[in-house]
Write a protein that holds these residues in place. Structure first.
Motif, short mmCIF file in Angstrom:
data_model
loop_
_atom_site.label_atom_id
_atom_site.label_comp_id
_atom_site.label_asym_id
_atom_site.label_seq_id
_atom_site.Cartn_x
_atom_site.Cartn_y
_atom_site.Cartn_z
N GLN A 4 -6.74 -29.68 -25.82
CA GLN A 4 -8.15 -29.61 -26.13
C GLN A 4 -8.95 -29.85 -24.86
O GLN A 4 -8.63 -30.74 -24.09
N GLY A 5 -9.99 -29.05 -24.64
CA GLY A 5 -10.82 -29.23 -23.47
C GLY A 5 -11.83 -28.12 -23.31
O GLY A 5 -12.10 -27.35 -24.23
N LYS A 6 -12.38 -28.02 -22.10
CA LYS A 6 -13.41 -27.04 -21.78
C LYS A 6 -12.79 -25.92 -20.95
O LYS A 6 -12.06 -26.19 -19.99
N ILE A 7 -13.09 -24.68 -21.31
CA ILE A 7 -12.55 -23.54 -20.57
C ILE A 7 -13.12 -23.51 -19.15
O ILE A 7 -14.33 -23.55 -18.96
N LYS A 8 -12.23 -23.45 -18.18
CA LYS A 8 -12.63 -23.34 -16.78
C LYS A 8 -12.56 -21.89 -16.32
O LYS A 8 -13.39 -21.43 -15.55
N LEU A 9 -11.55 -21.15 -16.81
CA LEU A 9 -11.32 -19.79 -16.35
C LEU A 9 -10.59 -19.00 -17.43
O LEU A 9 -9.68 -19.53 -18.06
N VAL A 10 -11.01 -17.76 -17.63
CA VAL A 10 -10.27 -16.83 -18.49
C VAL A 10 -9.87 -15.65 -17.61
O VAL A 10 -10.72 -14.95 -17.08
N GLY A 56 -16.80 -22.64 -20.02
CA GLY A 56 -17.80 -23.58 -20.51
C GLY A 56 -17.65 -23.93 -21.98
O GLY A 56 -18.19 -24.93 -22.43
N GLN A 57 -16.91 -23.14 -22.74
CA GLN A 57 -16.73 -23.42 -24.16
C GLN A 57 -15.68 -24.51 -24.37
O GLN A 57 -14.68 -24.56 -23.65
N ASP A 58 -15.91 -25.36 -25.38
CA ASP A 58 -14.92 -26.35 -25.78
C ASP A 58 -13.97 -25.70 -26.78
O ASP A 58 -14.42 -25.07 -27.75
N VAL A 59 -12.66 -25.84 -26.53
CA VAL A 59 -11.67 -25.19 -27.37
C VAL A 59 -10.49 -26.11 -27.67
O VAL A 59 -10.27 -27.11 -26.99
N LYS A 60 -9.76 -25.72 -28.69
CA LYS A 60 -8.48 -26.35 -29.01
C LYS A 60 -7.46 -25.22 -29.06
O LYS A 60 -7.66 -24.22 -29.76
#
Length: 127
Positions: A4-10, A56-60
């Protein structure tokens, strides 16, 4: 397992080899005392799951740990690990989940309770 965390890079989807193997990386920064930048790989049809997400999105992310053995042409054996994602979901901020109490109306919305008659002021106790 889950990360779980914040997306840094896709990353972009890459096609590897002659058989059309597809892979796509995402980097998630955990939110703990010592944040970690975790690279997670999605493969084949799971690559398309990342299309709806951006930095920037928070994801699991649901993950599997993978390990493999490789023997070099010189006969040396090496071991590799990877983190493979198979599901991703956006996490909503706490305010959007309804955990914030409703706003309190302003004080002038209430009627003052000072309209008692004289006989009510003297004896308002039930005994």
């Amino acid at each position: 397992m889950e990360v779980q965390g914040k997306i840094k890079l896709v990353g972009n989807t890459e096609t590897v080899g002659n058989n059309g193997f597809r892979k796509r990386d995402i980097v998630v920064t955990t939110e703990e005392q010592y944040p970690q930048h975790i690279s997670i790989q999605f493969v084949q049809d799971k690559c398309d799951l990342l299309n709806a997400y951006q930095p920037g999105q928070d994801v699991k992310i649901s993950i599997n740990l993978r390990g493999r053995e490789w023997v070099s042409p010189q006969g040396e054996t090496k071991y590799f690990n990877s983190i493979q994602g198979w599901r991703i979901e956006a996490l909503q901020p706490a305010a959007a989940q309804g955990s914030v109490p409703p706003p309190v109306p302003p004080a002038d919305a209430f009627e003052p309770a000072t309209n008692f008659s004289d006989d009510q002021k003297e004896d308002d106790l039930p005994f």
